[in-house]
Motif scaffolding. Structure first.
Motif, PDB file in Angstrom:
ATOM      1  N   VAL A   1       0.844  -1.206   0.000  1.00 25.99           N
ATOM      2  CA  VAL A   1       0.000   0.000   0.000  1.00 25.99           C
ATOM      3  C   VAL A   1       0.876   1.252   0.000  1.00 25.99           C
ATOM      4  O   VAL A   1       0.525   2.259  -0.634  1.00 25.99           O
ATOM      5  CB  VAL A   1      -0.992  -0.009   1.192  1.00 25.99           C
ATOM      6  CG1 VAL A   1      -1.847   1.246   1.195  1.00 25.99           C
ATOM      7  CG2 VAL A   1      -1.892  -1.244   1.125  1.00 25.99           C
ATOM      8  N   VAL A   2       2.020   1.180   0.661  1.00 28.47           N
ATOM      9  CA  VAL A   2       2.962   2.312   0.602  1.00 28.47           C
ATOM     10  C   VAL A   2       3.358   2.538  -0.862  1.00 28.47           C
ATOM     11  O   VAL A   2       3.337   3.664  -1.368  1.00 28.47           O
ATOM     12  CB  VAL A   2       4.219   2.055   1.477  1.00 28.47           C
ATOM     13  CG1 VAL A   2       5.299   3.104   1.199  1.00 28.47           C
ATOM     14  CG2 VAL A   2       3.857   2.053   2.963  1.00 28.47           C
TER      15      VAL A   2
ATOM     16  N   GLN B   1       9.208   4.001   5.803  1.00 28.54           N
ATOM     17  CA  GLN B   1      10.192   4.955   5.278  1.00 28.54           C
ATOM     18  C   GLN B   1      10.547   4.721   3.821  1.00 28.54           C
ATOM     19  O   GLN B   1      11.145   5.588   3.192  1.00 28.54           O
ATOM     20  CB  GLN B   1      11.440   4.949   6.154  1.00 28.54           C
ATOM     21  CG  GLN B   1      11.186   5.746   7.423  1.00 28.54           C
ATOM     22  CD  GLN B   1      12.389   5.802   8.335  1.00 28.54           C
ATOM     23  OE1 GLN B   1      13.329   5.000   8.185  1.00 28.54           O
ATOM     24  NE2 GLN B   1      12.380   6.727   9.278  1.00 28.54           N
ATOM     25  N   THR B   2      10.147   3.585   3.279  1.00 26.33           N
ATOM     26  CA  THR B   2      10.400   3.398   1.845  1.00 26.33           C
ATOM     27  C   THR B   2       9.651   4.455   1.030  1.00 26.33           C
ATOM     28  O   THR B   2      10.010   4.746  -0.098  1.00 26.33           O
ATOM     29  CB  THR B   2       9.961   2.001   1.349  1.00 26.33           C
ATOM     30  OG1 THR B   2       8.557   1.846   1.593  1.00 26.33           O
ATOM     31  CG2 THR B   2      10.734   0.898   2.045  1.00 26.33           C
ATOM     32  N   TYR B   3       8.614   5.034   1.647  1.00 25.33           N
ATOM     33  CA  TYR B   3       7.884   6.112   0.963  1.00 25.33           C
ATOM     34  C   TYR B   3       8.827   7.259   0.611  1.00 25.33           C
ATOM     35  O   TYR B   3       8.659   7.913  -0.410  1.00 25.33           O
ATOM     36  CB  TYR B   3       6.760   6.616   1.872  1.00 25.33           C
ATOM     37  CG  TYR B   3       5.802   7.588   1.210  1.00 25.33           C
ATOM     38  CD1 TYR B   3       4.729   7.126   0.455  1.00 25.33           C
ATOM     39  CD2 TYR B   3       5.954   8.961   1.356  1.00 25.33           C
ATOM     40  CE1 TYR B   3       3.848   8.005  -0.145  1.00 25.33           C
ATOM     41  CE2 TYR B   3       5.068   9.854   0.755  1.00 25.33           C
ATOM     42  CZ  TYR B   3       4.020   9.366   0.006  1.00 25.33           C
ATOM     43  OH  TYR B   3       3.140  10.234  -0.592  1.00 25.33           O
ATOM     44  N   GLU B   4       9.825   7.484   1.463  1.00 24.41           N
ATOM     45  CA  GLU B   4      10.735   8.615   1.254  1.00 24.41           C
ATOM     46  C   GLU B   4      11.611   8.429   0.019  1.00 24.41           C
ATOM     47  O   GLU B   4      12.191   9.396  -0.471  1.00 24.41           O
ATOM     48  CB  GLU B   4      11.578   8.863   2.509  1.00 24.41           C
ATOM     49  CG  GLU B   4      10.712   9.390   3.636  1.00 24.41           C
ATOM     50  CD  GLU B   4      11.435   9.459   4.969  1.00 24.41           C
ATOM     51  OE1 GLU B   4      12.671   9.567   4.985  1.00 24.41           O
ATOM     52  OE2 GLU B   4      10.732   9.405   6.001  1.00 24.41           O
TER      53      GLU B   4
ATOM     54  N   GLN C   1       2.940  14.612   1.308  1.00 24.72           N
ATOM     55  CA  GLN C   1       3.203  14.489   2.746  1.00 24.72           C
ATOM     56  C   GLN C   1       2.002  13.914   3.482  1.00 24.72           C
ATOM     57  O   GLN C   1       2.125  13.131   4.414  1.00 24.72           O
ATOM     58  CB  GLN C   1       3.497  15.886   3.344  1.00 24.72           C
ATOM     59  CG  GLN C   1       4.945  16.298   3.262  1.00 24.72           C
ATOM     60  CD  GLN C   1       5.865  15.262   3.866  1.00 24.72           C
ATOM     61  OE1 GLN C   1       5.612  14.703   4.925  1.00 24.72           O
ATOM     62  NE2 GLN C   1       6.950  14.957   3.161  1.00 24.72           N
ATOM     63  N   ILE C   2       0.817  14.312   3.056  1.00 26.73           N
ATOM     64  CA  ILE C   2      -0.401  13.817   3.690  1.00 26.73           C
ATOM     65  C   ILE C   2      -0.599  12.334   3.357  1.00 26.73           C
ATOM     66  O   ILE C   2      -1.036  11.555   4.202  1.00 26.73           O
ATOM     67  CB  ILE C   2      -1.626  14.664   3.268  1.00 26.73           C
ATOM     68  CG1 ILE C   2      -1.483  16.098   3.793  1.00 26.73           C
ATOM     69  CG2 ILE C   2      -2.920  14.026   3.746  1.00 26.73           C
ATOM     70  CD1 ILE C   2      -1.584  16.255   5.302  1.00 26.73           C
ATOM     71  N   GLY C   3      -0.236  11.960   2.154  1.00 32.54           N
ATOM     72  CA  GLY C   3      -0.288  10.541   1.806  1.00 32.54           C
ATOM     73  C   GLY C   3       0.555   9.738   2.796  1.00 32.54           C
ATOM     74  O   GLY C   3       0.145   8.675   3.289  1.00 32.54           O
TER      75      GLY C   3
END
Ligand code: AMP
Ligand code: MG
Length: 526
Positions: A257-258, A356-359, A323-325
């Motif tokens: 989902v990320v 943190q993989t989102y970053e 960022q909100i995501g």
């Protein structure tokens, strides 16, 4: 046109075969009810709406569901002959359907809101379709146990916006819930003024939201951790089967989902889409765009643009969306913690690592989108900066987002920026010197990969739309529909199915918004 839409075909009757209905979410609820006395919602029915009329029909989607050409034309009757119009208004059901309304919770504007739920949504059932199982859900079919103080209705205005935007996003290639039909009724509905009711039939493989997981993580209801696990297993089994054998399904689901949310945010940013209400209950576990309310597409580029008039602080401004995501994914992770035992031993490190993989994932997805929009075929470290600098130059003087990228397709690199052939795009910039400086870097960057202008233009036209659903376009369709003329809704639906192709007669839709567009206010009231 609307007369033709609404005249029944003599002696024609059709309904999906009862055996086609799978209704697996409703069945899961029966299972959690039997096992832990905790259902996921309740079996429910729509409240009848008087004199429904079709406003718009999505024959393309009906075809994808495997429905016959005249699916919408059967004469009213009861039982299997119940018309599609009655069913998609919430006035009747077909055999095999299992109408259901579900409970969820969520964070609204960053604050825990507790129980919310399908306050005006009714899941009619899940049908086995050639494109895979699809749920059909009505929005605005009447009050449910989760309506709180709401009336369970949706007004024509917001329903037109939802119908058109779902299909516009689909046309843009952005994951979204779909819209199958739009029905209007003369029934009055009170908002700031008295309006009239409408029902949109939405279609998606699942309407499960982050908020469903939050609900069962915090509800304290019997067996809530088990119900949470059952929900994870359900989503993984049916929607992420590739994760079924993961050592920890909840963690694997979070990871997936990320990834999807990072892609979705990059997609939104790349077309200037602002969702407007990115509460966790409006976040799809499948990474779809869901719950179209006070959304907007950027006109003149302002990174701080707030499309929702109710969002005083700009929490959901365009440049905050990524960022909100991430914030919403953290809320999902928090809800899944009870199912990830390693988290307790190791200060939730595994979960944090996945989050943190989102970053990396978001910036990577975003760079890929900007590169495509600029027609770049190779990847260079400085590409992100090149895109940001263009956006910066656009922001000065608010160059129109959609038009700038579209005109950039035809930018001629062999000519100087100030050449008249390049005027259409250059003239959009208040600070011409800033554009010229940027354009020279762009030319050099393209030159370095041996880019050919004509080929680049073709590539760029496939990702930079001519048409997006600007507020004023929806507004004109709404004003006409409120007078009983649905032709503009239908025209826009057609137009927005092919947003990358210039279409004759639609020059105005490709142009700048009129001055009055700035005065349009869209809010949470719908
Ligand atoms: P939204 O901001 O539209 O995503 O809605 C937030 C919550 O309020 C959801 O639980 C909706 O089902 C509920 N809701 C919104 N409008 C209504 C309405 N008119 N009647 C009942 N519930 C509503
Ligand atoms: Mg919602």
């Amino acid at each position: 046109m609307s007369a033709a839409l609404n005249s029944p075909l003599q002696n024609f009757s059709w309904s999906p075969e009862p055996a086609k209905w799978l209704n697996r979410f409703a069945q899961l609820s029966e299972y959690t009810q039997a096992s832990w006395q905790t259902p996921l919602g309740v079996a429910w029915q729509g409240d009848a709406l008087p004199s429904p009329k079709w406003v718009a029909l999505n024959h393309g989607l009906a075809g994808e569901l495997g429905w016959p050409v005249h699916w919408h034309l059967n004469e009213s009757g009861d039982g299997p002959q119940t018309s599609a119009l009655a069913v998609l208004t919430g006035n009747g059901v077909w055999p095999g359907m299992s109408p259901f309304t579900s409970v969820y919770s969520g964070h609204q504007f960053g604050v825990w809101a507790g129980q919310l739920g399908d306050g005006r949504a009714l899941l009619l059932g899940e049908i086995d379709a050639p494109i895979g199982p699809q749920e059909i859900q009505l929005k605005g079919a009447g009050a449910t146990p989760y309506s709180r103080r709401g009336d369970g209705r949706a007004v024509l205005r917001s329903s037109i916006r939802e119908y058109l935007c779902s299909e516009a996003m689909h046309g843009l290639g952005i994951p979204t819930t779909r819209a199958l039909s739009l029905v209007a009724s003369p029934q009055p509905v009170r908002r700031e003024t008295i309006e009239t009711a409408a029902v949109v039939a939405r279609v998606a493989p699942s309407f499960i939201r982050f908020g469903h997981f939050e609900h069962f993580a915090y509800s304290g209801e019997p067996g809530h951790a088990d119900v949470l696990q059952a929900l994870v297993d359900f989503v993984v089994t049916h929607h992420y089967p590739e994760l079924a054998d993961a050592p920890n399904r909840a963690l694997a689901l979070l990871d997936a989902v990320v990834a999807r949310t990072a892609e979705l945010m990059a997609h939104w940013q790349s077309v200037g889409f602002c969702h407007g209400v990115m509460n966790t209950d409006n976040m799809s576990i499948l990474g779809l765009t869901i719950d179209y309310g006070p959304f907007g597409f950027l006109d003149g580029f302002d990174p701080n643009h707030i499309c929702n008039h109710s969002d005083d602080r700009g929490r959901y401004a365009w440049n905050n969306q990524p960022q909100i995501g991430y914030w919403n994914l953290r809320a999902l992770a928090q809800a899944l913690l009870p199912l990830i035992p390693q988290a307790k031993d190791d200060e939730a490190k595994v979960v944090i690592d996945v989050l943190q993989t989102y970053e990396q994932r978001f910036p990577q997805a975003m760079r890929a989108r900007w590169r495509a929009k600029l027609g770049l075929q190779t990847a260079h470290d400085a590409d992100g900066q090149l895109a940001l600098d263009l956006l910066q130059a656009m922001a000065t003087g608010k160059a129109d987002f959609t038009i700038t990228f579209r005109r950039l397709c035809d930018y001629r690199t062999e000519l100087p920026p100030e050449h008249e052939a390049n005027a259409p795009v250059r003239d959009l910039f208040l600070d011409r010197a800033a554009f010229d400086a940027w354009a020279e870097r762009y030319r050099d960057r393209l030159g370095a990969e041996g880019s050919v202008d004509a080929e680049r233009a073709q590539r760029m036209r496939r990702v930079n739309p001519v048409y997006v659903l600007r507020n004023h376009m929806a507004e004109l369709a709404i004003q006409r529909a409120q007078k009983g003329d649905y032709s503009e809704v239908q025209r826009l639906h057609q137009l927005l199915q092919r947003p990358f192709d210039e279409q004759p007669g639609a020059e105005a839709d490709a142009g700048f918004p009129p001055d009055w567009a700035q005065a349009i206010e869209v809010s949470c009231s719908s």
